[in-house]
Design an enzyme around this catalytic site. Structure first.
Site, PDB file in Angstrom:
ATOM      1  CE  LYS A  98     -14.776   9.733   1.089  1.00 36.12           C
ATOM      2  NZ  LYS A  98     -15.398   8.659   0.319  1.00 36.12           N
ATOM      3  CG  LEU A 134      -2.105  -0.990   0.897  1.00 36.13           C
ATOM      4  CD1 LEU A 134      -2.868  -1.027   2.301  1.00 36.13           C
ATOM      5  CD2 LEU A 134      -2.708  -0.554  -0.083  1.00 36.13           C
ATOM      6  CG  LEU A 135       3.906   2.413   3.229  1.00 33.79           C
ATOM      7  CD1 LEU A 135       5.096   1.837   4.104  1.00 33.79           C
ATOM      8  CD2 LEU A 135       3.769   3.918   3.048  1.00 33.79           C
ATOM      9  CB  VAL A 157       0.354   5.984  -0.757  1.00 30.56           C
ATOM     10  CG1 VAL A 157       0.462   7.418  -0.349  1.00 30.56           C
ATOM     11  CG2 VAL A 157      -0.916   5.187  -0.258  1.00 30.56           C
ATOM     12  CG  ASP A 202     -21.676   1.270  -0.016  1.00 30.48           C
ATOM     13  OD1 ASP A 202     -22.938   0.691   0.035  1.00 30.48           O
ATOM     14  OD2 ASP A 202     -21.510   2.145   0.670  1.00 30.48           O
TER      15      ASP A 202
END
Ligand SMILES: *[C@@H]1O[C@H](CO)[C@@H](O)[C@H](O)[C@H]1NC(C)=O
Ligand SMILES: *[C@@H]1O[C@H](CO)[C@@H](O)[C@H](O)[C@H]1NC(C)=O
Ligand SMILES: *[C@@H]1O[C@H](CO)[C@@H](O)[C@H](O)[C@H]1NC(C)=O
Ligand SMILES: *[C@@H]1O[C@H](CO)[C@@H](O)[C@H](O)[C@H]1NC(C)=O
Ligand SMILES: *[C@@H]1O[C@H](CO)[C@@H](O)[C@H](O)[C@H]1NC(C)=O
Ligand SMILES: *[C@@H]1O[C@H](CO)[C@@H](O)[C@H](O)[C@H]1NC(C)=O
Ligand SMILES: *[C@@H]1O[C@H](CO)[C@@H](O)[C@H](O)[C@H]1NC(C)=O
Ligand SMILES: *[C@@H]1O[C@H](CO)[C@@H](O)[C@H](O)[C@H]1NC(C)=O
Ligand SMILES: *[C@@H]1O[C@H](CO)[C@@H](O)[C@H](O)[C@H]1NC(C)=O
Ligand SMILES: *[C@@H]1O[C@H](CO)[C@@H](O)[C@H](O)[C@H]1NC(C)=O
Ligand SMILES: *[C@@H]1O[C@H](CO)[C@@H](O)[C@H](O)[C@H]1NC(C)=O
Ligand SMILES: *[C@@H]1O[C@H](CO)[C@@H](O)[C@H](O)[C@H]1NC(C)=O
Length: 627
Positions: A363, A314-315, A318, A455
């Site tokens: 957000k 994940l690092l 990013v 979702d």
């Protein structure tokens, strides 16, 4: 004797010429060599790109997509105002595209200096066509062959990813001590000569010769040494209907921003690393305490080591994002939202804010933004809400995602809230259904690994000023298919049964939720009623299976559909029936029997004369309503 001497001196001459040529490291069709000196490479640099010349790449969004950067990262250094971000480019419009230049080992003897851009092969593409066409000779087919040794140039498969090595160079110490911070990649045109290029960049001709030699030819890449990017004069774009506020005249911050990103990367990574660690500690405590995780939780699939590896990945993701998006300062964000005043609150933790004259939706998140960032950086489609940038506030460990602002609010409010209820006509509803289906088809079919939104619901579908739909909120989205999740998330009334029961994540769970949205569009009923009963169950009972063919179906449909539609003359019961049948097929209990989004898009478009809808006719009324 004399001829012999003559011969050998000729040979010597040729040898010297060859030697000189070689040692000068001059334009080389396979790329420009470099030595992997970590004080020089990698570096931030720019390519000069001529906009508006290539079909399908005639706006900033598509060019940004091509180079893997956001629109703002091109607009800032190119002196394009934020009000003109979506304007089509005129032919030969000058742009500076930011690149990360690295020294890349190849399978050959020397390393090449290039910014590696991923490109997906489409029908009819060749290495030659792509490098001379879309990439405008910023690379060469020979170089593409060198960096993609596993591909057969004469037999390219559509959809395969190719690395395009964009020629670039990082300044070494002798160049920087001469006062130049960038070597801008510029493709020499037939109409150029060195002095015209020099005056365009505001530099001395000799400094270009020092770097590139004086034997340069059109279509070769020149590296122009500059201390800062020159000011580009852009055509004045006729502003869109609402007159722009004349006072927006901020200084361009592109170069500074570029530098800040470069310098900031290390710091931000450190902060993120700490944050991930904190996050992990916290969540493992939570797990220990047992609570809150929700129905159907699966035993933890990853060991301690597995999750650590995940975080490292994940690092890395990013880091990619840092490159692609505008990084906002926390002060900018606070100013834009008037210190997160309730006046600016749109919904939940989403605020409306205005930065440099452009309106954004901001957000506020805790450190759980990385999943969404990771997903959003891979997607770019007109029916998905676009991420423009983000902001990290190290002080109170908040992260802010900054999106395009979608003017008319959520579909949920248009269907169910008193102010709007009943005001969407049938054609607009159909158009919305097709838009959402297109957005879902894109994330399901054109991302690798596939992205599942997880979702889909009417409150995550936003409508713009023309009542075109965009899918928002990828906060729960997952990439990778057929995974089993650890805890169930989603919204009651839209969740697919197999996910609720077993935690199975697949694109077919989005299909299910989409089916519920279709029925919501038709019936105007909420997905769950006051007593918590789910709407789809009743609809399946009324219109699924055998009931579909029974006589009196049309009567029952009229009774069930939104009252506003019954009065709508453009709405035929056949068209409603065919949409309901698509919706019902999405709700099949067996996920493998549900249609794919591709089939749904096809069925929806076929089910009505949707292509007849004139865009103006559709939006005029809606725009008034949106006020
Ligand atoms: C440049 O060209 C020579 C041959 O002309 C080749 O050997 C070399 O690998 C090429 N590439 C680089 C990066 O120098
Ligand atoms: C090429 O790069 C690799 C690793 O980046 C380095 O080990 C190697 O020495 C480089 N080779 C040349 C010729 O610069
Ligand atoms: C442009 O895009 C359209 C549809 O996306 C495609 O059919 C067409 O082949 C593209 N043209 C070029 C030159 O890539
Ligand atoms: C380099 O080339 C050799 C043969 O030409 C091949 O066997 C090897 O797999 C290549 N390595 C890479 C990293 O492409
Ligand atoms: C380009 O593709 C490679 C391999 O497919 C991937 O590892 C890399 O992250 C991609 N880079 C970008 C900027 O998307
Ligand atoms: C790139 O170079 C080729 C010839 O080498 C030329 O035909 C083509 O027009 C050039 N592309 C651009 C965008 O200038
Ligand atoms: C081209 O590539 C495809 C798949 O990569 C392969 O099946 C086919 O045999 C190749 N054709 C030739 C002529 O090499
Ligand atoms: C790397 O670059 C720096 C500054 O440009 C120089 O001082 C150093 O000697 C270089 N190192 C190598 C290994 O070339
Ligand atoms: C620095 O770069 C320039 C141009 O690329 C080159 O001519 C020069 O030899 C380099 N100097 C050193 C010390 O590497
Ligand atoms: C430039 O080219 C001319 C001839 O074309 C040559 O005499 C001269 O030495 C060259 N200058 C440099 C700096 O290479
Ligand atoms: C570019 O614009 C800035 C401020 O508008 C000015 O200070 C600078 O001199 C200009 N540079 C060039 C090369 O025109
Ligand atoms: C930016 O472009 C405008 C024209 O669109 C021009 O008037 C202005 O001088 C440019 N800004 C700078 C700093 O050059």
């Amino acid at each position: 004797m004399t001829t012999k001497l003559h011969h050998s001196s000729l040979l010597l001459f040729i040898f010297i010429v060859l030697f000189l040529h070689r040692s000068h490291a001059q334009p080389n069709t396979t790329g420009y060599s470099c030595t992997a000196n970590q004080t020089e490479y990698p570096c931030r640099t720019y390519a000069f790109y001529r906009g508006g010349l290539v079909a399908n790449y005639s706006d900033l969004a598509s060019i940004g997509d091509l180079f893997g950067v956001s629109r703002l990262m091109i607009a800032d250094p190119s002196n394009i105002s934020t009000t003109a971000l979506s304007a089509p480019l005129i032919a030969d419009q000058p742009l500076f595209v930011p690149l990360t230049c690295s020294c890349n080992p190849t399978n050959g003897t020397s390393n090449i200096s290039s910014a590696n851009i991923n490109y997906t092969i489409r029908a009819g593409d060749t290495f030659y066509g792509v490098s001379t066409g879309v990439f405008e000779n910023l690379t060469s087919y020979q170089s593409v062959e060198v960096v993609n040794p596993e591909l057969v140039p004469t037999n390219l498969t559509i959809g395969v990813d190719v690395v395009m090595p964009i020629f670039c160079k990082c300044p070494n110490q002798s160049v920087t001590s001469g006062g130049s911070n960038y070597l801008v990649s510029y493709v020499l045109q037939a109409s150029d000569n060195l002095s015209s290029v020099a005056s365009r960049f505001g530099v001395q001709e000799q400094s270009i010769v020092d770097i590139n030699g004086n034997n340069t030819k059109p279509t070769e890449t020149l590296f122009v040494p500059v201390s800062k990017l020159p000011n580009l004069t852009q055509p004045i774009v006729a502003a869109a209907a609402p007159a722009p506020t004349a006072s927006v005249k901020k200084k361009r911050t592109g170069v500074i921003l570029g530098l800040a990103i470069g310098i900031g990367v290390l710091g931000v990574l450190l902060i993120l690393a700490i944050a991930f660690w904190v996050h992990r500690e916290r969540s493992s405590q939570k797990r220990g305490a047992g609570g809150l995780e929700g129905v159907g939780e699966k035993p933890q699939a990853y060991g301690e080591k597995g999750s650590r590896e995940m975080e490292v990945n994940l690092l890395a993701d990013v880091t990619d994002c840092l490159d692609k998006y505008r990084v906002f300062g926390i002060d900018e964000i606070k100013e834009a939202t008037e210190g997160f005043s309730s006046k600016c609150l749109i919904q939940g933790s989403v605020y409306k804010g205005c930065v440099d004259g452009e309106v954004f939706a901001i957000k506020k998140m805790k450190w759980n933004a990385y999943e969404e960032l990771k997903i959003l950086q891979k997607v770019n489609h007109g029916n998905l809400v676009r991420l423009e940038g983000f902001c990290i506030d190290p002080e109170d460990a908040n992260c802010y995602l900054v999106y395009e602002f979608v003017a008319s609010g959520s579909l949920h409010s248009w269907l169910h809230e008193s102010g709007h209820r009943g005001r969407l006509d049938w054609r607009t509803r159909l158009r919305i259904a097709v838009d959402v289906a297109n957005g879902l088809q894109y994330i399901h079919e054109h991302t690798r690994p596939r992205v599942v939104h997880k979702d889909i619901k009417s409150s995550n579908i936003l409508l713009d000023a023309n009542m075109r739909a965009k899918i928002a909120n990828f906060g729960l989205a997952k990439s990778g298919c057929n995974a089993i999740t650890m805890h169930i998330v989603g919204t009651q009334g839209y969740i697919a049964p197999e996910y609720l029961a077993d935690g199975v994540v697949s694109t077919r769970m989005d299909v299910f939720s989409f089916g519920v949205v279709l029925l919501e569009l038709v019936s105007g009923k909420e997905a769950t009623d006051e007593e918590g009963r789910v709407m789809w169950a009743a609809a399946v009972e009324a219109f699924g299976g055998r009931s579909a063919e029974e006589i009196g179906r049309d009567e029952r449909l009229r009774g069930w559909m939104d009252e506003a539609l019954v009065k709508d003359s453009s709405c035929s019961v056949e068209s409603v029936a065919s949409v309901v049948s698509v919706g019902i097929s999405c709700l099949n209990q067996d996920p493998s029997k549900r249609p794919s989004m591709v089939e749904i898009v096809y069925a929806l478009c076929k089910s009505d004369d949707i292509f007849d809808i004139s865009e103006d006719g559709l939006s005029a009324d809606a725009q008034v309503l949106a006020r």
